[in-house]
Enzyme design. Structure first.
Site, PDB file in Angstrom:
ATOM      1  N   GLN A  25     -15.773   2.153  -6.050  1.00 52.86           N
ATOM      2  CA  GLN A  25     -15.254   0.922  -5.337  1.00 52.86           C
ATOM      3  C   GLN A  25     -13.714   1.343  -5.287  1.00 52.86           C
ATOM      4  O   GLN A  25     -12.876   0.864  -4.748  1.00 52.86           O
ATOM      5  CB  GLN A  25     -14.915  -0.264  -6.127  1.00 52.86           C
ATOM      6  CG  GLN A  25     -16.613  -0.979  -6.480  1.00 52.86           C
ATOM      7  CD  GLN A  25     -16.532  -1.961  -7.543  1.00 52.86           C
ATOM      8  OE1 GLN A  25     -16.306  -3.375  -7.086  1.00 52.86           O
ATOM      9  NE2 GLN A  25     -16.807  -1.606  -8.533  1.00 52.86           N
ATOM     10  N   ASN A  26     -13.387   2.538  -5.773  1.00 48.83           N
ATOM     11  CA  ASN A  26     -11.925   2.962  -5.823  1.00 48.83           C
ATOM     12  C   ASN A  26     -11.438   3.793  -4.748  1.00 48.83           C
ATOM     13  O   ASN A  26     -12.380   4.308  -3.940  1.00 48.83           O
ATOM     14  CB  ASN A  26     -11.492   4.121  -7.133  1.00 48.83           C
ATOM     15  CG  ASN A  26     -11.938   3.334  -8.720  1.00 48.83           C
ATOM     16  OD1 ASN A  26     -11.902   2.041  -8.422  1.00 48.83           O
ATOM     17  ND2 ASN A  26     -12.258   4.073  -9.492  1.00 48.83           N
ATOM     18  N   CYS A  84      -1.841   5.183  20.680  1.00 53.03           N
ATOM     19  CA  CYS A  84      -1.627   4.103  21.447  1.00 53.03           C
ATOM     20  C   CYS A  84      -0.503   3.214  20.766  1.00 53.03           C
ATOM     21  O   CYS A  84      -0.152   2.136  21.622  1.00 53.03           O
ATOM     22  CB  CYS A  84      -2.852   3.206  21.355  1.00 53.03           C
ATOM     23  SG  CYS A  84      -3.224   2.414  19.894  1.00 53.03           S
ATOM     24  N   CYS A 100       0.111   4.206  15.469  1.00 55.11           N
ATOM     25  CA  CYS A 100      -0.895   5.203  16.039  1.00 55.11           C
ATOM     26  C   CYS A 100      -0.289   6.155  16.717  1.00 55.11           C
ATOM     27  O   CYS A 100       0.523   5.587  17.954  1.00 55.11           O
ATOM     28  CB  CYS A 100      -1.851   4.423  16.794  1.00 55.11           C
ATOM     29  SG  CYS A 100      -3.180   5.453  17.619  1.00 55.11           S
ATOM     30  N   HIS A 110     -15.566   0.995  -0.647  1.00 54.44           N
ATOM     31  CA  HIS A 110     -14.202   0.377  -0.364  1.00 54.44           C
ATOM     32  C   HIS A 110     -13.194   1.108   0.433  1.00 54.44           C
ATOM     33  O   HIS A 110     -12.041   0.781   0.585  1.00 54.44           O
ATOM     34  CB  HIS A 110     -13.601  -0.210  -1.565  1.00 54.44           C
ATOM     35  CG  HIS A 110     -14.258  -1.424  -2.127  1.00 54.44           C
ATOM     36  ND1 HIS A 110     -14.146  -1.943  -3.337  1.00 54.44           N
ATOM     37  CD2 HIS A 110     -15.493  -2.080  -1.682  1.00 54.44           C
ATOM     38  CE1 HIS A 110     -14.977  -2.925  -3.539  1.00 54.44           C
ATOM     39  NE2 HIS A 110     -15.879  -3.164  -2.563  1.00 54.44           N
ATOM     40  N   ASP A 163      -8.763   5.961  -4.697  1.00 58.27           N
ATOM     41  CA  ASP A 163      -7.669   6.933  -5.146  1.00 58.27           C
ATOM     42  C   ASP A 163      -8.171   8.344  -5.032  1.00 58.27           C
ATOM     43  O   ASP A 163      -7.504   9.299  -5.279  1.00 58.27           O
ATOM     44  CB  ASP A 163      -7.474   6.505  -6.702  1.00 58.27           C
ATOM     45  CG  ASP A 163      -8.630   6.604  -7.623  1.00 58.27           C
ATOM     46  OD1 ASP A 163      -8.678   5.883  -8.629  1.00 58.27           O
ATOM     47  OD2 ASP A 163      -9.526   7.386  -7.369  1.00 58.27           O
ATOM     48  N   GLY A 180     -16.240   0.996 -15.851  1.00 61.89           N
ATOM     49  CA  GLY A 180     -14.778   0.266 -15.500  1.00 61.89           C
ATOM     50  C   GLY A 180     -14.799  -0.532 -14.475  1.00 61.89           C
ATOM     51  O   GLY A 180     -13.931  -0.257 -13.437  1.00 61.89           O
ATOM     52  N   TYR A 205       0.849  -1.265  -0.082  1.00 57.19           N
ATOM     53  CA  TYR A 205      -0.021   0.011  -0.167  1.00 57.19           C
ATOM     54  C   TYR A 205       0.767   1.494   0.155  1.00 57.19           C
ATOM     55  O   TYR A 205       0.477   2.326  -0.408  1.00 57.19           O
ATOM     56  CB  TYR A 205      -1.027  -0.114   1.238  1.00 57.19           C
ATOM     57  CG  TYR A 205      -2.129  -0.749   0.859  1.00 57.19           C
ATOM     58  CD1 TYR A 205      -2.176  -2.162   1.365  1.00 57.19           C
ATOM     59  CD2 TYR A 205      -3.093  -0.545   0.048  1.00 57.19           C
ATOM     60  CE1 TYR A 205      -3.449  -3.041   1.137  1.00 57.19           C
ATOM     61  CE2 TYR A 205      -4.344  -1.270  -0.059  1.00 57.19           C
ATOM     62  CZ  TYR A 205      -4.196  -2.633   0.322  1.00 57.19           C
ATOM     63  OH  TYR A 205      -5.303  -3.357   0.127  1.00 57.19           O
TER      64      TYR A 205
END
Ligand code: APR
Length: 240
Positions: A99-100, A147, A144, A117, A102, A184, A65
């Site tokens: 669903q993207n 925490c 984080c 998503h 970006d 798409g 990612y």
């Protein structure tokens, strides 16, 4: 012929809700998932895109990612995104369910967006809910600030539930749509791949603009097997 028919549908079957997938962003330089050059031809989603993979090996998931975050920093919306924003401004598109992850619909100016998503815009803490903007996460493994737990990319991973509010809103939009325009997407990932069923069950019509076939083509009023940008530009001209 089919874009002309799509233009008629867009005017006749209001309100129009648009469902987009990765195919609308490839013209911005972001690879999709399942076409021959897609991401899942290079990576195994089981190793980088499931919640189990994240919990077992967050470093590997963040490596995947992190690379996608880097790509997003330089990409811009394309004609497909911009045309949908224009059609919304003209009152011809009610909302975009995407669903993207970006953020390109927002960047293009669309106002009513349902990100089913999630989004790469933030990383989230599974322990206390803290959200950290993507440009503040410290790779390779962000933690984080409150925490110290390892943060998760703010996207829905396989094995996770979709955000309930977004899913319910997407279903409601699909049910109320006179036209669901899919752009798409291979329509292979549930529950979003079932949205055409919601529209059809309540008397709406489905139209699909996609390079390559989908399992819903047989129930669509119009199928345009062509590029998203060029098709949406032509569509906008025809309804001007
Ligand atoms: N114009 C039109 N269609 C295109 C274009 C383009 N420029 N580029 C690609 N496509 C088509 C591809 O041929 C493919 O059929 O878009 C479709 C994209 O399908 P997928 O790659 O499966 O992407 P998507 O449907 O968005 O996947 C859904 O799967 O992996 C998960 O979370 C991920 O949100 C994603 C979900």
């Amino acid at each position: 012929m089919s874009v002309e028919r799509l233009a008629e549908l867009l005017v006749e079957r209001q309100p129009c809700v648009v469902l987009t997938g990765a195919g609308i962003s490839t013209e911005s330089g972001i690879p999709d998932f399942r076409s021959p050059t897609g991401i899942w031809r290079q990576f195994d989603p089981a190793e980088v895109a499931t919640i189990d993979a994240f919990l077992a090996n967050p470093e590997k998931v963040w490596e995947f990612y992190g690379a996608r975050l880097g790509l997003l920093a330089d990409v811009e919306p394309n004609d497909g995104h911009r045309t949908l924003a224009d059609l919304e401004a003209r009152g011809l598109v009610l909302a975009v369910v995407t669903q993207n992850v970006d953020g390109l619909h927002r960047k293009a100016g669309t106002r009513e967006i349902v990100e089913v998503h999630g989004s790469l815009a933030n990383a989230v803490c599974l322990e206390d809910g803290t959200r950290v903007p993507a440009d503040e996460v410290e790779l390779p493994v962000p933690r984080c600030p409150r925490c110290g737990s390892v943060l998760k990319p703010g996207v829905v991973m396989f094995g996770e539930y979709l955000p309930e509010e977004a899913l319910e809103k997407a279903r409601r939009l699909a049910r109320d749509a006179g036209l669901l325009l899919v752009v798409g997407s291979s329509l292979e990932v549930y529950p979003i791949a079932a949205l055409p069923e919601e529209t059809l069950a309540f008397g709406g019509a489905v139209a699909i603009v996609n390079r390559g076939s989908t399992s819903w083509d047989g129930q669509a009023e119009v199928v345009v097997d062509a590029g998203a940008g060029e098709t949406l530009r032509r569509l906008a001209e025809l309804v001007a």
